[in-house]
Write a protein that holds these residues in place. Structure first.
Motif, mmCIF file in Angstrom:
data_model
loop_
_atom_site.group_PDB
_atom_site.id
_atom_site.type_symbol
_atom_site.label_atom_id
_atom_site.label_comp_id
_atom_site.label_asym_id
_atom_site.label_seq_id
_atom_site.Cartn_x
_atom_site.Cartn_y
_atom_site.Cartn_z
ATOM 1 N N GLY A 1 0.776 -1.105 -0.002
ATOM 2 C CA GLY A 1 0.077 0.043 0.131
ATOM 3 C C GLY A 1 0.710 1.424 -0.038
ATOM 4 N N LEU A 2 1.914 1.375 0.814
ATOM 5 C CA LEU A 2 2.779 2.544 0.795
ATOM 6 C C LEU A 2 3.322 2.750 -0.649
ATOM 7 N N ARG B 1 2.300 1.638 -3.473
ATOM 8 C CA ARG B 1 1.221 2.068 -4.522
ATOM 9 C C ARG B 1 0.952 3.370 -4.518
ATOM 10 N N HIS B 2 1.055 3.843 -3.205
ATOM 11 C CA HIS B 2 0.558 5.195 -2.877
ATOM 12 C C HIS B 2 1.776 6.101 -2.552
ATOM 13 N N ASP C 1 2.837 8.745 -3.713
ATOM 14 C CA ASP C 1 2.910 10.041 -3.995
ATOM 15 C C ASP C 1 1.938 10.771 -2.901
ATOM 16 N N ALA C 2 1.566 9.871 -2.010
ATOM 17 C CA ALA C 2 0.474 10.612 -1.138
ATOM 18 C C ALA C 2 1.045 11.563 -0.295
ATOM 19 N N GLN D 1 -0.204 11.699 5.425
ATOM 20 C CA GLN D 1 -0.978 10.371 5.306
ATOM 21 C C GLN D 1 -0.125 9.152 5.435
ATOM 22 N N ARG D 2 1.199 9.231 4.903
ATOM 23 C CA ARG D 2 1.885 8.373 4.937
ATOM 24 C C ARG D 2 2.546 7.906 6.461
#
Length: 73
Positions: A5-6, A8-9, A11-12, A16-17
């Motif tokens: 999940g980290l 995949r995202h 660019d969050a 949020q990370r």
């Protein structure tokens, strides 16, 4: 799953990370992956958070600080 999940995202926003990264560090520490936990916490520490960002996940950053202190030799 958390690492995927980290990734995949990636660019969050940092705010949020951070909670996911701190949780990952705690999981690594509890499963005996001390070096992995240290690496993740170093990533958290290096993240650029605004003062507002630092207020939002206050308990998360406190957990990160506790984990970091526990991992110091």
């Amino acid at each position: 799953m958390l690492e995927n999940g980290l990734a995949r995202h990636a660019d969050a926003p940092a705010v949020q990370r951070v909670p996911a990264l701190v949780y990952l560090a705690e999981l690594r520490m509890r499963t005996g992956d001390r070096d992995g936990a240290v690496a993740v916490l170093a990533d958290v520490e290096a993240m650029e958070l605004t003062p507002g960002d630092r207020e939002a996940p206050d308990t998360v950053l406190a957990t990160a600080a506790e984990l970091t202190a526990d991992l110091r030799p």
